[in-house]
Design a protein around this motif. Structure first.
Motif, mmCIF file in Angstrom:
data_model
loop_
_atom_site.group_PDB
_atom_site.id
_atom_site.type_symbol
_atom_site.label_atom_id
_atom_site.label_comp_id
_atom_site.label_asym_id
_atom_site.label_seq_id
_atom_site.Cartn_x
_atom_site.Cartn_y
_atom_site.Cartn_z
ATOM 1 N N THR A 185 48.234 37.786 47.019
ATOM 2 C CA THR A 185 48.452 37.928 48.458
ATOM 3 C C THR A 185 47.544 36.940 49.190
ATOM 4 O O THR A 185 46.843 36.150 48.575
ATOM 5 N N GLU A 201 38.413 47.627 47.888
ATOM 6 C CA GLU A 201 38.925 48.986 47.681
ATOM 7 C C GLU A 201 38.962 49.335 46.194
ATOM 8 O O GLU A 201 38.605 50.447 45.799
ATOM 9 N N ILE A 202 39.385 48.392 45.365
ATOM 10 C CA ILE A 202 39.453 48.631 43.921
ATOM 11 C C ILE A 202 38.054 48.780 43.338
ATOM 12 O O ILE A 202 37.817 49.637 42.481
ATOM 13 N N ALA A 254 40.203 42.149 40.303
ATOM 14 C CA ALA A 254 41.250 42.479 41.277
ATOM 15 C C ALA A 254 41.591 41.275 42.148
ATOM 16 O O ALA A 254 42.765 41.004 42.408
ATOM 17 N N SER A 267 45.341 39.072 42.032
ATOM 18 C CA SER A 267 46.204 39.256 43.198
ATOM 19 C C SER A 267 46.772 37.924 43.671
ATOM 20 O O SER A 267 46.165 36.873 43.473
ATOM 21 N N ASP A 298 43.640 39.703 52.593
ATOM 22 C CA ASP A 298 44.162 40.903 51.921
ATOM 23 C C ASP A 298 43.565 41.060 50.533
ATOM 24 O O ASP A 298 43.249 42.171 50.101
ATOM 25 N N ARG A 299 43.410 39.942 49.824
ATOM 26 C CA ARG A 299 42.826 39.983 48.482
ATOM 27 C C ARG A 299 41.390 40.482 48.524
ATOM 28 O O ARG A 299 40.969 41.274 47.671
ATOM 29 N N ARG A 337 36.913 52.215 44.270
ATOM 30 C CA ARG A 337 37.606 53.202 43.445
ATOM 31 C C ARG A 337 37.024 53.242 42.030
ATOM 32 O O ARG A 337 36.931 54.304 41.411
ATOM 33 N N LEU A 344 39.919 42.437 50.843
ATOM 34 C CA LEU A 344 39.870 43.866 51.184
ATOM 35 C C LEU A 344 40.402 44.735 50.048
ATOM 36 O O LEU A 344 39.832 45.780 49.737
ATOM 37 N N SER A 345 41.476 44.300 49.419
ATOM 38 C CA SER A 345 42.041 45.046 48.299
ATOM 39 C C SER A 345 41.060 45.097 47.126
ATOM 40 O O SER A 345 40.877 46.144 46.497
#
Length: 172
Positions: free
Chosen positions: A62, A73-74, A56, A60, A66-67, A77, A69-70
């Motif tokens: 960004t 999250e991934i 992820a 990315s 942001d990368r 998930r 944290l994203s």
């Protein structure tokens, strides 16, 4: 632990990194997970979270914060999806540190009690917070509500207050 950086310097398993684009010259991404939930569950959780995080982040475009944290999250998930598909993995989880190093900076995200240290000018400093019960128990000692000896032997010292489990992450 997985890492991704200069072409040919991957620590990612072939199936996790085969189609990932390279990072820019001088950039390295390292991901560490310490699994929990029994031998099989812990190994599955740490591998799955680290691979999902790495993929992820690298895909990315960004900003770095942001990368990070994203990607977290991934990764979280991915664990939720695994538990939904295979309930035998219910209760598995992992600590996670994702650290991105560029020529300009070290940026990271962490969940759990795995430590991230910086060695600079002969001094070692911990950069991230400890999300176990140890800091809370140490506060009791500082407040005079528990003896140092009792705190050192308290079985709750290593209980995690946060981990990547597929559920909402309480502390990042």
């Amino acid at each position: 632990a997985l890492f991704w950086g200069e072409p040919g310097a991957s620590g990612a398993p072939e199936d996790a990194g085969a189609d990932l684009p390279p990072l820019a010259s001088g950039e390295v991404l390292a991901v560490l997970g310490d699994g929990m939930g029994g031998h099989v569950g812990g190994a599955t959780a740490s591998r799955l979270a680290a691979e999902a995080f790495l993929a992820a982040f690298v895909r990315s475009h960004t900003g770095v914060a942001d990368r990070l944290l994203s990607a977290l999250e991934i990764a979280n998930r991915a664990l939720a999806d695994k538990v939904a598909a295979r309930p035998m993995f219910n209760g598995m989880g992992t600590t996670l540190i994702g650290a991105f190093v560029s020529d300009a900076a070290l940026s990271w995200v962490s969940v759990g009690d795995s430590a991230l240290f910086l060695w600079r000018r002969g001094e070692l400093a911990r950069l991230n917070e400890d999300h176990s019960m140890a800091p809370e128990i140490d506060k009791l000692v500082a407040a005079g509500k528990m003896s140092a000896e009792a705190a050192a032997n308290d079985p709750r010292r290593h209980y995690l207050r946060a981990a990547v489990t597929g559920e909402e992450i309480e502390m990042i």
